[in-house]
Design a protein around this motif. Structure first.
Motif, PDB file in Angstrom:
ATOM      1  N   LYS A   1       0.831  -1.204   0.000  1.00  0.00           N
ATOM      2  CA  LYS A   1       0.000   0.000   0.000  1.00  0.00           C
ATOM      3  C   LYS A   1       0.865   1.253   0.000  1.00  0.00           C
ATOM      4  CE  LYS A   1      -3.968   2.005   2.397  1.00  0.00           C
ATOM      5  NZ  LYS A   1      -4.948   1.833   3.512  1.00  0.00           N
ATOM      6  N   ALA A   2       1.937   1.236   0.804  1.00  0.00           N
ATOM      7  CA  ALA A   2       2.850   2.381   0.851  1.00  0.00           C
ATOM      8  C   ALA A   2       3.544   2.572  -0.489  1.00  0.00           C
ATOM      9  CB  ALA A   2       3.878   2.167   1.962  1.00  0.00           C
ATOM     10  N   THR A   3       3.946   1.483  -1.091  1.00  0.00           N
ATOM     11  CA  THR A   3       4.607   1.562  -2.398  1.00  0.00           C
ATOM     12  C   THR A   3       3.673   2.179  -3.436  1.00  0.00           C
ATOM     13  OG1 THR A   3       5.922  -0.403  -1.871  1.00  0.00           O
ATOM     14  CG2 THR A   3       5.763   0.224  -4.192  1.00  0.00           C
ATOM     15  N   LYS A   4       2.427   1.741  -3.445  1.00  0.00           N
ATOM     16  CA  LYS A   4       1.445   2.249  -4.401  1.00  0.00           C
ATOM     17  C   LYS A   4       1.153   3.730  -4.166  1.00  0.00           C
ATOM     18  CE  LYS A   4      -3.116   1.191  -6.335  1.00  0.00           C
ATOM     19  NZ  LYS A   4      -4.297   0.281  -6.257  1.00  0.00           N
ATOM     20  N   ALA A   5       1.223   4.157  -2.886  1.00  0.00           N
ATOM     21  CA  ALA A   5       0.954   5.564  -2.554  1.00  0.00           C
ATOM     22  C   ALA A   5       2.135   6.475  -2.865  1.00  0.00           C
ATOM     23  CB  ALA A   5       0.585   5.684  -1.075  1.00  0.00           C
ATOM     24  N   GLY A   6       3.262   5.890  -3.258  1.00  0.00           N
ATOM     25  CA  GLY A   6       4.427   6.684  -3.618  1.00  0.00           C
ATOM     26  C   GLY A   6       5.361   6.985  -2.462  1.00  0.00           C
ATOM     27  N   VAL A   7       5.275   6.212  -1.379  1.00  0.00           N
ATOM     28  CA  VAL A   7       6.173   6.422  -0.248  1.00  0.00           C
ATOM     29  C   VAL A   7       7.589   6.023  -0.660  1.00  0.00           C
ATOM     30  CG1 VAL A   7       6.745   5.704   2.103  1.00  0.00           C
ATOM     31  CG2 VAL A   7       4.347   6.063   1.444  1.00  0.00           C
ATOM     32  N   GLU A   8       8.545   6.877  -0.337  1.00  0.00           N
ATOM     33  CA  GLU A   8       9.945   6.622  -0.667  1.00  0.00           C
ATOM     34  C   GLU A   8      10.798   6.633   0.602  1.00  0.00           C
ATOM     35  OE1 GLU A   8      10.976   9.621  -3.489  1.00  0.00           O
ATOM     36  OE2 GLU A   8       9.974   8.588  -5.164  1.00  0.00           O
ATOM     37  N   ILE A   9      11.896   5.895   0.574  1.00  0.00           N
ATOM     38  CA  ILE A   9      12.801   5.808   1.717  1.00  0.00           C
ATOM     39  C   ILE A   9      14.127   6.452   1.338  1.00  0.00           C
ATOM     40  CG2 ILE A   9      13.928   4.282   3.381  1.00  0.00           C
ATOM     41  CD1 ILE A   9      10.842   4.193   3.383  1.00  0.00           C
ATOM     42  N   ARG A  10      14.640   7.286   2.246  1.00  0.00           N
ATOM     43  CA  ARG A  10      15.965   7.850   2.016  1.00  0.00           C
ATOM     44  C   ARG A  10      16.767   7.837   3.307  1.00  0.00           C
ATOM     45  NH1 ARG A  10      16.785  13.127   3.811  1.00  0.00           N
ATOM     46  NH2 ARG A  10      14.900  14.375   4.250  1.00  0.00           N
ATOM     47  N   ARG A  11      18.079   7.836   3.145  1.00  0.00           N
ATOM     48  CA  ARG A  11      18.994   7.897   4.278  1.00  0.00           C
ATOM     49  C   ARG A  11      19.102   9.349   4.744  1.00  0.00           C
ATOM     50  NH1 ARG A  11      24.079   5.084   5.063  1.00  0.00           N
ATOM     51  NH2 ARG A  11      24.990   5.833   7.029  1.00  0.00           N
ATOM     52  N   GLY A  12      18.901   9.567   6.031  1.00  0.00           N
ATOM     53  CA  GLY A  12      18.978  10.904   6.577  1.00  0.00           C
ATOM     54  C   GLY A  12      20.382  11.279   7.013  1.00  0.00           C
ATOM     55  N   SER A  13      20.505  12.503   7.514  1.00  0.00           N
ATOM     56  CA  SER A  13      21.788  13.016   7.980  1.00  0.00           C
ATOM     57  C   SER A  13      21.552  13.793   9.273  1.00  0.00           C
ATOM     58  CB  SER A  13      22.422  13.927   6.927  1.00  0.00           C
ATOM     59  OG  SER A  13      21.608  15.072   6.707  1.00  0.00           O
ATOM     60  N   TRP A  14      22.625  14.410   9.784  1.00  0.00           N
ATOM     61  CA  TRP A  14      22.542  15.214  11.005  1.00  0.00           C
ATOM     62  C   TRP A  14      21.410  16.234  10.925  1.00  0.00           C
ATOM     63  CZ3 TRP A  14      24.804  15.953  15.770  1.00  0.00           C
ATOM     64  CH2 TRP A  14      24.649  17.211  16.353  1.00  0.00           C
ATOM     65  N   SER A  15      21.262  16.856   9.779  1.00  0.00           N
ATOM     66  CA  SER A  15      20.270  17.927   9.634  1.00  0.00           C
ATOM     67  C   SER A  15      18.832  17.415   9.737  1.00  0.00           C
ATOM     68  CB  SER A  15      20.465  18.654   8.297  1.00  0.00           C
ATOM     69  OG  SER A  15      20.275  17.763   7.218  1.00  0.00           O
ATOM     70  N   ASP A  16      18.635  16.094   9.611  1.00  0.00           N
ATOM     71  CA  ASP A  16      17.293  15.518   9.688  1.00  0.00           C
ATOM     72  C   ASP A  16      16.917  15.078  11.098  1.00  0.00           C
ATOM     73  OD1 ASP A  16      16.488  15.487   6.824  1.00  0.00           O
ATOM     74  OD2 ASP A  16      18.243  14.179   6.629  1.00  0.00           O
ATOM     75  N   LEU A  17      17.832  15.209  12.059  1.00  0.00           N
ATOM     76  CA  LEU A  17      17.543  14.745  13.411  1.00  0.00           C
ATOM     77  C   LEU A  17      16.396  15.525  14.054  1.00  0.00           C
ATOM     78  CD1 LEU A  17      21.124  14.091  14.834  1.00  0.00           C
ATOM     79  CD2 LEU A  17      19.355  12.377  14.383  1.00  0.00           C
ATOM     80  N   ALA A  18      16.295  16.814  13.754  1.00  0.00           N
ATOM     81  CA  ALA A  18      15.202  17.610  14.324  1.00  0.00           C
ATOM     82  C   ALA A  18      13.847  17.099  13.843  1.00  0.00           C
ATOM     83  CB  ALA A  18      15.383  19.082  13.962  1.00  0.00           C
ATOM     84  N   ALA A  19      13.743  16.746  12.557  1.00  0.00           N
ATOM     85  CA  ALA A  19      12.491  16.202  12.023  1.00  0.00           C
ATOM     86  C   ALA A  19      12.194  14.845  12.659  1.00  0.00           C
ATOM     87  CB  ALA A  19      12.584  16.077  10.506  1.00  0.00           C
ATOM     88  N   PHE A  20      13.222  14.020  12.800  1.00  0.00           N
ATOM     89  CA  PHE A  20      13.073  12.735  13.485  1.00  0.00           C
ATOM     90  C   PHE A  20      12.537  12.929  14.904  1.00  0.00           C
ATOM     91  CE2 PHE A  20      15.550  10.609  16.854  1.00  0.00           C
ATOM     92  CZ  PHE A  20      14.941   9.348  16.844  1.00  0.00           C
ATOM     93  N   TYR A  21      13.109  13.902  15.615  1.00  0.00           N
ATOM     94  CA  TYR A  21      12.727  14.100  17.008  1.00  0.00           C
ATOM     95  C   TYR A  21      11.285  14.596  17.120  1.00  0.00           C
ATOM     96  CZ  TYR A  21      12.963  15.460  21.884  1.00  0.00           C
ATOM     97  OH  TYR A  21      12.729  15.565  23.234  1.00  0.00           O
ATOM     98  N   GLU A  22      10.864  15.441  16.221  1.00  0.00           N
ATOM     99  CA  GLU A  22       9.477  15.927  16.246  1.00  0.00           C
ATOM    100  C   GLU A  22       8.499  14.765  16.016  1.00  0.00           C
ATOM    101  OE1 GLU A  22       5.967  17.722  16.504  1.00  0.00           O
ATOM    102  OE2 GLU A  22       7.904  18.495  17.211  1.00  0.00           O
ATOM    103  N   LEU A  23       8.837  13.849  15.110  1.00  0.00           N
ATOM    104  CA  LEU A  23       7.979  12.685  14.875  1.00  0.00           C
ATOM    105  C   LEU A  23       7.971  11.757  16.093  1.00  0.00           C
ATOM    106  CD1 LEU A  23       8.918  11.900  11.175  1.00  0.00           C
ATOM    107  CD2 LEU A  23       6.791  12.918  12.021  1.00  0.00           C
ATOM    108  N   LEU A  24       9.119  11.635  16.758  1.00  0.00           N
ATOM    109  CA  LEU A  24       9.175  10.838  17.981  1.00  0.00           C
ATOM    110  C   LEU A  24       8.261  11.433  19.048  1.00  0.00           C
ATOM    111  CD1 LEU A  24      10.374   8.600  19.765  1.00  0.00           C
ATOM    112  CD2 LEU A  24      12.306  10.140  20.238  1.00  0.00           C
ATOM    113  N   ARG A  25       8.280  12.779  19.197  1.00  0.00           N
ATOM    114  CA  ARG A  25       7.431  13.432  20.192  1.00  0.00           C
ATOM    115  C   ARG A  25       5.954  13.216  19.857  1.00  0.00           C
ATOM    116  NH1 ARG A  25       9.438  17.335  23.454  1.00  0.00           N
ATOM    117  NH2 ARG A  25       7.423  16.978  24.483  1.00  0.00           N
ATOM    118  N   GLN A  26       5.604  13.299  18.581  1.00  0.00           N
ATOM    119  CA  GLN A  26       4.216  13.051  18.190  1.00  0.00           C
ATOM    120  C   GLN A  26       3.796  11.629  18.559  1.00  0.00           C
ATOM    121  OE1 GLN A  26       2.991  14.194  14.189  1.00  0.00           O
ATOM    122  NE2 GLN A  26       4.582  15.787  14.113  1.00  0.00           N
ATOM    123  N   THR A  27       4.688  10.674  18.334  1.00  0.00           N
ATOM    124  CA  THR A  27       4.390   9.271  18.646  1.00  0.00           C
ATOM    125  C   THR A  27       4.237   9.069  20.150  1.00  0.00           C
ATOM    126  OG1 THR A  27       5.608   8.576  16.679  1.00  0.00           O
ATOM    127  CG2 THR A  27       5.203   6.898  18.356  1.00  0.00           C
TER     128      THR A  27
END
Length: 397
Positions: free
Chosen positions: A214-240
């Motif tokens: 279902k994710a593949t059909k919806a166009g979900v893509e996976i990429r490797r993050g970096s230091w600059s993406d840690l803030a986005a990661f942390y915000e998603l962790l807080r939401q969870t």
């Protein structure tokens, strides 16, 4: 913790007495593959992650001065006292099959006592019992727990190690009113060794396969993050955390320090993966790789667009990545022992069961108070403090 480079010899009945003392990081790293490898909590750079603790790298040596065992030891001074509490997270990395564990642990205790330690806690990495995903799925029901279910496998090493530790006077954490384990006792793991990608896919549950497609059909893509993406990661962790009613108690600064420290020791040791759809980050998970083992440490997902199932496809990509890196095991870390479908605590285990892996119970963490009446008093005070802290909520472990 001053310690110095003191080396102590155990007068043992063993034919091969062992010595213990501090070791330089390079020699410590060279012994990384002893006994199947060490946990990421035992790498030298983990000491930099635990900023509130001091640390030492220790090595056991045989009669030929060869390193035969290692451990990172964390020390925390009790406020107002010149005494220390020692902690060996998921360690030490020694020969847990040795029937004479005293020749390993007695010199450790002697070393710590001489350096002002009043109590020590360790987490032997030896597994104890295992349950297959199919076993636990079939056993789930009202009021059920994992330890109510006969295991598919009892590991002889873990069982023997627990018996030997008790005989040597160690106490299992969580028993007799003591504080419980700091690290999870129940781990969910996906064996990778000798399994092809097709094998891993076929082991997935029907819901996982459907959600990945279902994710593949919806166009979900996976990429490797970096230091600059840690803030986005942390915000998603807080939401969870808010959505699921739990709190890890870790700050963004903690994860930034961890990312910097681990990757400074070995580039790629800590990795960040992002699941995106229409250029929006919907899920982010961290993975740690040490030797032939990979760990999914933690992660989070957004409150919206959950219908595109960004976490399932993200985990599937990480499992495949770990396999391609040569990992023998993908460790999804802690789960509750709850098997009651009506209990919120069962939700995380149910999600991980969909990978088709297995639940492994370790022998848990063990403590020993070093000799002396003052040490006993200090330990009881520390246990009371920790128990109050646990009731208030988890902190930064």
């Amino acid at each position: 913790m001053s310690g110095g480079a003191v080396v102590l010899t155990l007068c043992s009945t063993s034919q091969v007495p062992l010595t213990i003392g501090q070791v330089e990081p390079l020699e410590y790293q060279a012994a990384a593959n002893l006994y199947g490898g060490r946990s990421f909590l035992q790498v030298p750079s983990w000491s930099a992650v635990k900023a509130a603790w001091t640390s030492e790298l220790l090595a056991w040596r045989d009669g030929d001065n060869r390193v035969v065992g290692t451990s990172l030891v964390l020390f925390r001074r009790l406020p107002g006292f010149s005494r220390w509490y020692a902690y060996l997270p998921e360690g030490p990395n020694i020969d847990w099959t040795d029937p004479n564990l005293a020749r390993w642990l007695d010199p450790l205790l002697d070393y710590l006592e001489r350096n002002g330690v009043f109590a020590v806690r360790m987490g032997p990495p030896a597994p104890y019992r295992r349950w297959q995903a199919a076993t636990l799925k079939a056993a789930a029901g009202p009021g059920r727990r994992v330890d109510h279910i006969l295991p598919d496998l009892v590991e002889p090493i873990g069982s023997a190690a627990a018996d030997r530790l008790r005989a040597l006077g160690w106490r299992r954490c969580g028993e007799g009113g003591s504080a419980g384990d700091a690290q999870p006792r129940f781990l969910f793991q996906v064996p990778l060794e000798k399994h092809s990608t097709d094998d891993l896919w076929n082991r997935l549950g029907k819901d996982w396969k459907r959600n990945i497609l279902k994710a593949t059909k919806a166009g979900v893509e996976i990429r490797r993050g970096s230091w600059s993406d840690l803030a986005a990661f942390y915000e998603l962790l807080r939401q969870t955390e808010r959505r699921n009613g739990f709190q890890l108690g870790r700050s963004l600064a903690y994860f930034q320090r961890e990312y910097r420290a681990l990757n400074s020791e070995m580039p790629g040791m800590m990795r960040l993966y992002l699941s995106t759809c229409d250029d929006e980050v919907l899920a982010a998970h961290t993975m740690i790789v040490v030797g032939r083992r990979a760990w999914y440490q933690t992660g989070g997902s957004a409150d919206h667009r959950r219908d595109v199932r960004p976490s399932h496809i993200l985990q599937w990509s990480m499992i495949r990545e770990a396999s391609e890196l040569g990992a023998e095991l993908y460790d999804m870390r802690g789960v509750s022992g709850c098997l009651d479908p009506e209990d919120r605590a069962f939700g995380l285990l149910r999600w991980k069961l969909g990978t088709g892996g297995e639940l492994a119970e370790t022998v848990g963490e063990w403590e020993q108070v070093l000799p002396g009446p003052i040490n006993g008093v200090l330990h009881r005070a520390m246990v009371a403090y920790r128990n109050r802290r646990v009731r208030k909520g988890p902190g930064d472990p």
